[in-house]
Design a protein around this motif. Structure first.
Motif, short mmCIF file in Angstrom:
data_model
loop_
_atom_site.label_atom_id
_atom_site.label_comp_id
_atom_site.label_asym_id
_atom_site.label_seq_id
_atom_site.Cartn_x
_atom_site.Cartn_y
_atom_site.Cartn_z
N TYR A 56 4.07 -5.23 13.59
CA TYR A 56 4.80 -4.80 14.79
C TYR A 56 5.66 -3.60 14.43
N MET A 57 5.50 -2.54 15.21
CA MET A 57 6.26 -1.30 15.00
C MET A 57 6.16 -0.83 13.53
N GLY A 58 4.96 -0.95 13.00
CA GLY A 58 4.71 -0.44 11.64
C GLY A 58 5.16 -1.34 10.52
N HIS A 59 5.61 -2.56 10.85
CA HIS A 59 6.13 -3.45 9.81
C HIS A 59 5.45 -4.81 9.83
N TRP A 60 5.38 -5.42 8.65
CA TRP A 60 5.02 -6.84 8.56
C TRP A 60 6.13 -7.65 9.24
N MET A 61 5.80 -8.86 9.67
CA MET A 61 6.82 -9.73 10.24
C MET A 61 7.81 -10.15 9.15
N GLU A 63 9.37 -12.85 8.33
CA GLU A 63 9.21 -14.06 7.52
C GLU A 63 8.19 -13.87 6.39
N ALA A 64 7.18 -13.01 6.62
CA ALA A 64 6.19 -12.75 5.58
C ALA A 64 6.81 -11.87 4.48
N VAL A 65 7.59 -10.87 4.91
CA VAL A 65 8.26 -9.98 3.95
C VAL A 65 9.19 -10.81 3.07
N GLU A 66 9.94 -11.70 3.72
CA GLU A 66 10.91 -12.50 2.96
C GLU A 66 10.20 -13.46 2.01
N PHE A 67 9.05 -13.99 2.45
CA PHE A 67 8.31 -14.90 1.57
C PHE A 67 7.89 -14.17 0.30
N VAL A 68 7.36 -12.96 0.46
CA VAL A 68 6.90 -12.19 -0.71
C VAL A 68 8.09 -11.88 -1.62
N ARG A 69 9.21 -11.45 -1.02
CA ARG A 69 10.37 -11.08 -1.84
C ARG A 69 10.93 -12.30 -2.58
N ARG A 70 11.01 -13.42 -1.87
CA ARG A 70 11.57 -14.65 -2.46
C ARG A 70 10.71 -15.17 -3.60
N ASN A 71 9.39 -14.99 -3.47
CA ASN A 71 8.47 -15.56 -4.46
C ASN A 71 7.86 -14.50 -5.36
N PRO A 104 1.12 -0.91 6.86
CA PRO A 104 2.52 -1.18 7.20
C PRO A 104 3.48 -0.71 6.10
N GLU A 105 4.71 -0.44 6.50
CA GLU A 105 5.74 0.13 5.61
C GLU A 105 5.88 -0.61 4.27
N GLU A 106 5.79 -1.94 4.32
CA GLU A 106 6.13 -2.73 3.14
C GLU A 106 5.05 -2.70 2.06
N ILE A 107 3.83 -2.30 2.43
CA ILE A 107 2.71 -2.54 1.52
C ILE A 107 2.84 -1.77 0.20
N SER A 108 3.24 -0.49 0.24
CA SER A 108 3.30 0.25 -1.03
C SER A 108 4.29 -0.41 -1.99
N GLY A 109 5.40 -0.92 -1.47
CA GLY A 109 6.37 -1.63 -2.32
C GLY A 109 5.77 -2.90 -2.90
N PHE A 110 5.01 -3.62 -2.07
CA PHE A 110 4.38 -4.87 -2.55
C PHE A 110 3.34 -4.56 -3.64
N LEU A 111 2.61 -3.45 -3.46
CA LEU A 111 1.58 -3.11 -4.46
C LEU A 111 2.25 -2.88 -5.81
N GLU A 112 3.41 -2.23 -5.79
CA GLU A 112 4.15 -1.97 -7.04
C GLU A 112 4.77 -3.24 -7.58
#
Ligand SMILES: Cc1cc2nc3c(=O)[nH]c(=O)nc-3n(C[C@H](O)[C@H](O)[C@H](O)COP(=O)(O)O)c2cc1C
Length: 178
Positions: A56-61, A63-71, A104-112
Motif C-alpha cells: 500500500y502506497m509503496g510499502h509493505w504492511m 505488521e509484516a515489516v515489524e515481524f521481519v525487524r523483530r525476527n 516496495p520501499e522496505e525490500i532493499s533494506g531486507f535484502l541487506e
C-alpha cells in the motif's frame, strides 16, 4: 522439512497467494502451512520461512515489516523467501512485473539485513466493495484511479512456478540446523 508461509493481507488477496504457495509446497512433499504474521510464530520452529505482504502506497504492511525487524537475527540464519503482492497493472514506464520500480520501499533494506534467497512481486487483486474508507478515498484520486483498477490479476501460473522453485531449492540445498 517444515515451512511456514506468512502473510500480511488487508483484504485477503495476499492471504490467498500465501495459502496457494503452501498448498503447492505440500503437493511437492514439503510440510507447509500458511499463517498470518499477526500469529507471531517463532521462525526457529521451522526450517524455512516465506513472508509476503500486500503493498500500500509503496510499502509493505506494518505488521509484516515489524515481524521481519523483530525476527531479524533468526531470519538471517535460515532460508527465507519474500514476496510482495500489489500491482494491478503495469504503469507506462514499467517494463514488466520484475521491474525494480515495483519493489516496495522496505525490500532493499531486507535484502541487506536478512539475505533472503529471493524476492518476487506478484500481481494483486482489488475489490472496491471491500475497501475501507481511507483506501476508497485514496482510490478516487485521479492519479490512483489509473493504476488501481478493479479486478483479480493474480497470476497463478507465475506463483506456482515460484513455489516450485522454492520446493526445488529446499530439496537440493542443505538447510543449516536451527
Ligand atoms: C489505496 C490503495 C493503494 C495501493 N497502493 C499500491 C502500491 O503502492 N503498490 C502496489 O503495487 N499496489 C498497491 N495497491 C494494490 C494492492 O496492493 C492490491 O490490491 C493487493 O492485492 C491487496 O492485497 P490484500 O487483498 O492482501 O490486502 C494499492 C491498493 C489500494 C486500495
Amino acid at each position: 522439512m517444515r515451512v511456514i508461509v506468512l502473510y500480511a493481507s488487508r483484504y485477503g488477496s495476499t492471504k490467498g497467494i500465501a495459502e496457494f504457495i503452501a498448498e503447492k509446497l505440500r503437493q511437492r512433499g514439503v510440510q507447509a502451512e500458511a499463517r498470518s504474521v499477526d500469529a507471531a510464530p517463532d521462525p526457529g520452529d521451522y526450517d524455512a520461512v516465506v513472508i509476503g505482504s500486500a503493498v500500500y502506497m509503496g510499502h509493505w504492511m506494518k505488521e509484516a515489516v515489524e515481524f521481519v525487524r523483530r525476527n531479524r537475527t533468526a531470519l538471517t540464519g535460515m532460508p527465507v523467501w519474500l514476496f510482495s503482492s500489489g500491482p494491478l497493472e503495469l504503469g507506462p514506464e514499467i517494463a514488466s512485473i520484475d521491474d525494480p520500480k515495483l519493489e516496495p520501499e522496505e525490500i532493499s533494506g531486507f535484502l541487506e539485513a536478512i539475505h533472503p534467497r529471493g524476492h518476487r512481486v506478484f500481481f494483486g487483486a482489488l475489490d472496491p466493495g471491500k475497501l475501507g474508507f481511507m483506501h476508497r478515498t485514496l482510490r478516487k484520486l485521479p492519479a490512483a484511479r489509473a493504476i488501481l483498477p478493479e479486478g483479480d490479476f493474480r497470476d497463478w501460473n507465475n506463483i506456482e512456478a515460484w513455489a516450485e522453485s522454492i520446493a526445488h531449492a529446499l530439496a537440493t540445498q542443505p538447510v543449516a540446523p536451527a
